[in-house]
Design a protein around this motif. Structure first.
Motif, PDB file in Angstrom:
ATOM      1  N   ILE A 113       4.308  22.539  -9.008  1.00  0.00           N
ATOM      2  CA  ILE A 113       4.002  21.439  -8.102  1.00  0.00           C
ATOM      3  C   ILE A 113       3.182  20.392  -8.849  1.00  0.00           C
ATOM      4  CG2 ILE A 113       2.727  20.780  -6.024  1.00  0.00           C
ATOM      5  CD1 ILE A 113       3.419  23.455  -4.824  1.00  0.00           C
ATOM      6  N   ASP A 114       3.529  19.145  -8.661  1.00  0.00           N
ATOM      7  CA  ASP A 114       2.798  18.045  -9.297  1.00  0.00           C
ATOM      8  C   ASP A 114       1.555  17.742  -8.462  1.00  0.00           C
ATOM      9  OD1 ASP A 114       1.859  15.836 -10.586  1.00  0.00           O
ATOM     10  OD2 ASP A 114       3.750  14.720 -10.526  1.00  0.00           O
ATOM     11  N   VAL A 115       0.438  18.351  -8.824  1.00  0.00           N
ATOM     12  CA  VAL A 115      -0.788  18.176  -8.044  1.00  0.00           C
ATOM     13  C   VAL A 115      -1.402  16.799  -8.258  1.00  0.00           C
ATOM     14  CG1 VAL A 115      -1.274  20.632  -8.017  1.00  0.00           C
ATOM     15  CG2 VAL A 115      -2.222  19.211  -9.855  1.00  0.00           C
ATOM     16  N   ASN A 116      -0.966  16.077  -9.273  1.00  0.00           N
ATOM     17  CA  ASN A 116      -1.542  14.758  -9.534  1.00  0.00           C
ATOM     18  C   ASN A 116      -1.183  13.734  -8.472  1.00  0.00           C
ATOM     19  OD1 ASN A 116      -2.821  15.470 -12.003  1.00  0.00           O
ATOM     20  ND2 ASN A 116      -0.831  15.366 -13.034  1.00  0.00           N
ATOM     21  N   LYS A 117      -0.164  14.028  -7.644  1.00  0.00           N
ATOM     22  CA  LYS A 117       0.234  13.099  -6.593  1.00  0.00           C
ATOM     23  C   LYS A 117      -0.877  12.906  -5.566  1.00  0.00           C
ATOM     24  CE  LYS A 117       4.454  12.079  -7.837  1.00  0.00           C
ATOM     25  NZ  LYS A 117       4.875  10.687  -8.137  1.00  0.00           N
ATOM     26  N   THR A 118      -1.677  13.945  -5.340  1.00  0.00           N
ATOM     27  CA  THR A 118      -2.794  13.822  -4.414  1.00  0.00           C
ATOM     28  C   THR A 118      -4.126  13.848  -5.137  1.00  0.00           C
ATOM     29  OG1 THR A 118      -1.558  14.800  -2.594  1.00  0.00           O
ATOM     30  CG2 THR A 118      -3.941  14.924  -2.452  1.00  0.00           C
ATOM     31  N   GLY A 119      -4.143  14.455  -6.301  1.00  0.00           N
ATOM     32  CA  GLY A 119      -5.379  14.552  -7.061  1.00  0.00           C
ATOM     33  C   GLY A 119      -5.650  15.997  -7.428  1.00  0.00           C
ATOM     34  N   ALA A 130       7.835  20.376 -12.860  1.00  0.00           N
ATOM     35  CA  ALA A 130       8.767  21.269 -13.557  1.00  0.00           C
ATOM     36  C   ALA A 130       9.643  21.939 -12.513  1.00  0.00           C
ATOM     37  CB  ALA A 130       8.023  22.311 -14.391  1.00  0.00           C
ATOM     38  N   GLU A 131      10.925  22.047 -12.795  1.00  0.00           N
ATOM     39  CA  GLU A 131      11.909  22.550 -11.835  1.00  0.00           C
ATOM     40  C   GLU A 131      12.799  23.581 -12.516  1.00  0.00           C
ATOM     41  OE1 GLU A 131      13.018  23.502  -9.142  1.00  0.00           O
ATOM     42  OE2 GLU A 131      13.623  21.693  -8.029  1.00  0.00           O
ATOM     43  N   PHE A 132      13.440  24.456 -11.712  1.00  0.00           N
ATOM     44  CA  PHE A 132      14.374  25.429 -12.249  1.00  0.00           C
ATOM     45  C   PHE A 132      15.537  24.717 -12.931  1.00  0.00           C
ATOM     46  CE2 PHE A 132      12.589  27.896  -8.599  1.00  0.00           C
ATOM     47  CZ  PHE A 132      11.940  28.855  -9.369  1.00  0.00           C
ATOM     48  N   GLN A 133      15.973  25.269 -14.068  1.00  0.00           N
ATOM     49  CA  GLN A 133      17.102  24.704 -14.802  1.00  0.00           C
ATOM     50  C   GLN A 133      17.632  25.751 -15.773  1.00  0.00           C
ATOM     51  OE1 GLN A 133      17.081  23.919 -18.357  1.00  0.00           O
ATOM     52  NE2 GLN A 133      15.070  24.933 -18.554  1.00  0.00           N
ATOM     53  N   GLN A 134      18.856  25.547 -16.206  1.00  0.00           N
ATOM     54  CA  GLN A 134      19.454  26.399 -17.230  1.00  0.00           C
ATOM     55  C   GLN A 134      20.176  25.524 -18.234  1.00  0.00           C
ATOM     56  OE1 GLN A 134      21.796  29.710 -15.778  1.00  0.00           O
ATOM     57  NE2 GLN A 134      20.288  30.260 -14.217  1.00  0.00           N
ATOM     58  N   ASN A 135      19.808  25.676 -19.504  1.00  0.00           N
ATOM     59  CA  ASN A 135      20.397  24.890 -20.596  1.00  0.00           C
ATOM     60  C   ASN A 135      20.318  23.395 -20.319  1.00  0.00           C
ATOM     61  OD1 ASN A 135      21.183  27.283 -22.019  1.00  0.00           O
ATOM     62  ND2 ASN A 135      22.963  27.444 -20.652  1.00  0.00           N
ATOM     63  N   GLY A 144      -2.448  30.160  -8.912  1.00  0.00           N
ATOM     64  CA  GLY A 144      -3.088  28.960  -8.407  1.00  0.00           C
ATOM     65  C   GLY A 144      -2.642  27.754  -9.220  1.00  0.00           C
ATOM     66  N   GLY A 145      -2.908  26.560  -8.675  1.00  0.00           N
ATOM     67  CA  GLY A 145      -2.443  25.357  -9.339  1.00  0.00           C
ATOM     68  C   GLY A 145      -0.975  25.082  -9.114  1.00  0.00           C
ATOM     69  N   GLY A 146      -0.325  25.825  -8.177  1.00  0.00           N
ATOM     70  CA  GLY A 146       1.063  25.556  -7.824  1.00  0.00           C
ATOM     71  C   GLY A 146       2.060  25.898  -8.904  1.00  0.00           C
ATOM     72  N   SER A 147       1.843  27.004  -9.626  1.00  0.00           N
ATOM     73  CA  SER A 147       2.680  27.334 -10.769  1.00  0.00           C
ATOM     74  C   SER A 147       3.414  28.652 -10.581  1.00  0.00           C
ATOM     75  CB  SER A 147       1.809  27.412 -12.039  1.00  0.00           C
ATOM     76  OG  SER A 147       2.584  27.756 -13.167  1.00  0.00           O
ATOM     77  N   LEU A 148       4.722  28.651 -10.887  1.00  0.00           N
ATOM     78  CA  LEU A 148       5.553  29.859 -10.897  1.00  0.00           C
ATOM     79  C   LEU A 148       6.247  29.920 -12.254  1.00  0.00           C
ATOM     80  CD1 LEU A 148       8.690  31.064 -10.474  1.00  0.00           C
ATOM     81  CD2 LEU A 148       6.821  32.304  -9.413  1.00  0.00           C
ATOM     82  N   ARG A 149       6.126  31.066 -12.922  1.00  0.00           N
ATOM     83  CA  ARG A 149       6.783  31.243 -14.216  1.00  0.00           C
ATOM     84  C   ARG A 149       7.577  32.540 -14.217  1.00  0.00           C
ATOM     85  NH1 ARG A 149       2.694  29.139 -18.980  1.00  0.00           N
ATOM     86  NH2 ARG A 149       2.233  27.109 -18.058  1.00  0.00           N
ATOM     87  N   GLY A 197       3.140  25.212   2.346  1.00  0.00           N
ATOM     88  CA  GLY A 197       4.058  25.474   3.444  1.00  0.00           C
ATOM     89  C   GLY A 197       5.511  25.595   3.065  1.00  0.00           C
ATOM     90  N   HIS A 198       5.879  25.321   1.818  1.00  0.00           N
ATOM     91  CA  HIS A 198       7.279  25.405   1.405  1.00  0.00           C
ATOM     92  C   HIS A 198       7.679  26.837   1.084  1.00  0.00           C
ATOM     93  CE1 HIS A 198       7.101  21.021   0.916  1.00  0.00           C
ATOM     94  NE2 HIS A 198       8.409  21.056   0.910  1.00  0.00           N
ATOM     95  N   MET A 199       8.848  27.250   1.578  1.00  0.00           N
ATOM     96  CA  MET A 199       9.519  28.461   1.116  1.00  0.00           C
ATOM     97  C   MET A 199      10.576  28.031   0.107  1.00  0.00           C
ATOM     98  SD  MET A 199      10.090  31.108   4.276  1.00  0.00           S
ATOM     99  CE  MET A 199      11.232  30.019   5.137  1.00  0.00           C
ATOM    100  N   VAL A 200      10.660  28.749  -1.003  1.00  0.00           N
ATOM    101  CA  VAL A 200      11.560  28.373  -2.084  1.00  0.00           C
ATOM    102  C   VAL A 200      12.367  29.592  -2.507  1.00  0.00           C
ATOM    103  CG1 VAL A 200      11.730  27.414  -4.420  1.00  0.00           C
ATOM    104  CG2 VAL A 200       9.920  26.634  -2.884  1.00  0.00           C
ATOM    105  N   GLY A 201      13.644  29.377  -2.767  1.00  0.00           N
ATOM    106  CA  GLY A 201      14.505  30.420  -3.301  1.00  0.00           C
ATOM    107  C   GLY A 201      15.212  29.941  -4.548  1.00  0.00           C
ATOM    108  N   TYR A 202      15.482  30.866  -5.464  1.00  0.00           N
ATOM    109  CA  TYR A 202      16.235  30.526  -6.677  1.00  0.00           C
ATOM    110  C   TYR A 202      17.192  31.657  -7.012  1.00  0.00           C
ATOM    111  CZ  TYR A 202      17.428  29.339 -11.489  1.00  0.00           C
ATOM    112  OH  TYR A 202      18.117  29.033 -12.644  1.00  0.00           O
TER     113      TYR A 202
END
Length: 396
Positions: free
Chosen positions: A310-316, A19-24, A290-295, A344-349
């Motif tokens: 974050i798609d955790v299924n890529k590694t398990g 899931a990624e940031f988006q508008q409309n 936890g689980g790599g989720s931001l809402r 390790g990722h820094m993210v801005g929106y």
């Protein structure tokens, strides 16, 4: 299968989003709204090191081989050149924690021509081995509150620290003399902060409660106790009317401060919620878990309006899911949102323009999994550790 701490895990990790940031329906763009301004080395290669997360979003605290220190928390005084620091001596035993308040005006002039590196260099100087080794100097025995807590009151007159894990002491920031203690929690306190008007203090604890205290007397005013798991991070709304708290049950609870009424609960997170921030206008709440989720929750409709996952299924999921966490969620005064993923990722929106920024810190390869960044008060600069360097970015 490689375990998380093994050398095989990092090379196998695949960073991707479900899931990624988006508008409309339009995905966030990536125009250059955050650009690197400067970078400088912290110092030479030392004999040994300790990595440490801090409130100024850390640097490595280098120490002699016989002594190991970690810097647990740092925060600038809101109106002056003073710095509160809590750090721990982990070797030689016994374990020792100390809180110090440094007068930065007594330090050498560290300004540079464009002013970009000045604040970061002050942090480096204040947390340097020379200062960290001065254990004989007077200090406060204990630690500072964590999880992005503001340890100074908003008027700068008081400082909050923990002499033990279940007690908050409020001291005069100028003299470091005790005003009163906040006692009553039955388990470790994770977060403590004064309200924007400095009338009350809120604390969040593993005893599954959030407590509201008088800033005048230290009297317990309200106990908020609906959590089904350990209570972690908290955040006041900009007007101080409501408080949000995240818990180990994966639920964010929003309470009214004056009456202590539960206004709303938001569930569905992939793990504990340990990082919260209100937008500057108070209309939205960002929550990292936890689980790599931001809402991002809209506080008028009580709906999730943005989701970053974050798609955790890529590694398990069984391997990476419980360990991936969104930490250090912060809004700038301009309304931009920044956070760190524990990979390790820094993210801005930037919601106003639907723009994102993503940067992988090289410290990931060295096993530093914590949030390590600070944002200037005017929202124009971002400072972060980059392994053995400090990087500074301009937020345009």
């Amino acid at each position: 299968m490689a375990c998380l701490s093994s050398p095989d895990f990092i090379p196998r990790w695949q960073y991707s989003l479900s899931a990624e940031f988006q508008q409309n329906g339009v995905p966030a763009g990536s125009e250059p709204w955050v650009t690197e301004a400067t970078k400088f080395a912290v110092g030479g290669e030392p004999a040994s090191w300790c990595s440490a997360p801090t409130e100024l979003r850390s640097r490595r605290a280098w120490a002699p081989k016989s002594t190991c220190f970690t810097v647990d928390n740092l925060e600038f005084h809101p109106r002056g050149r003073r710095l509160a620091a809590s750090y721990t001596r982990r070797s030689p035993p016994p374990l020792q924690s100390l809180v110090r308040v440094w007068d930065l005006d007594a330090a050498p002039d560290l300004r540079d021509e464009d002013g970009l590196a000045g604040a970061a260099k002050e942090v480096v100087a204040a947390a340097s081995p020379t200062l960290l080794q001065r254990w004989s100097a007077a200090g406060l025995s204990g630690t500072l509150p964590s999880f992005v807590a503001r340890v100074f009151s908003h008027d700068g007159r008081s400082l909050l620290y923990l002499p033990d894990c279940k007690t908050v002491t409020v001291v005069d920031a100028a003299t470091l003399t005790e005003r009163f203690q906040l006692s009553g929690h039955t388990d470790a306190i994770m977060w403590a902060e004064t309200s924007p008007n400095d009338k009350v203090v809120a604390t969040s604890s593993w005893d599954r409660t959030v407590r509201i205290w008088s800033m005048e007397s230290g009297e317990a005013l309200r106990i908020l106790s609906r959590a089904d798991g350990q209570s972690w991070a908290g955040a006041f709304s900009p007007d101080g009317d409501v408080i949000a708290a995240g818990a180990g049950d994966g639920i964010v609870r929003i309470w009214g401060v004056d009456a202590g009424q539960l206004l709303f609960t938001f569930s569905g997170f992939g793990g504990w919620v340990r990082s919260l921030a209100f937008s500057p206008n108070g209309l939205q709440l960002a929550a990292g878990s936890g689980g790599g989720s931001l809402r991002i929750i809209d506080l008028k409709s009580w709906e999730c309006v943005q989701s970053w996952q974050i798609d955790v299924n890529k590694t398990g999921r069984a391997l990476a899911g419980p360990f991936l966490e969104i930490v250090g969620v912060q809004y700038t005064s301009r309304g931009d949102l920044f956070f760190c993923a524990s990979d390790g990722h820094m993210v801005g929106y930037r919601p106003s323009q639907n723009l994102k920024w993503d940067f992988l810190r090289p410290s990931l390869a060295n096993g530093i999994w914590f949030k390590t960044f600070a944002i200037s008060k005017d929202g124009s600069k971002l400072i972060s550790s980059l392994g053995s360097n400090v990087g500074i970015w301009k937020i345009h």
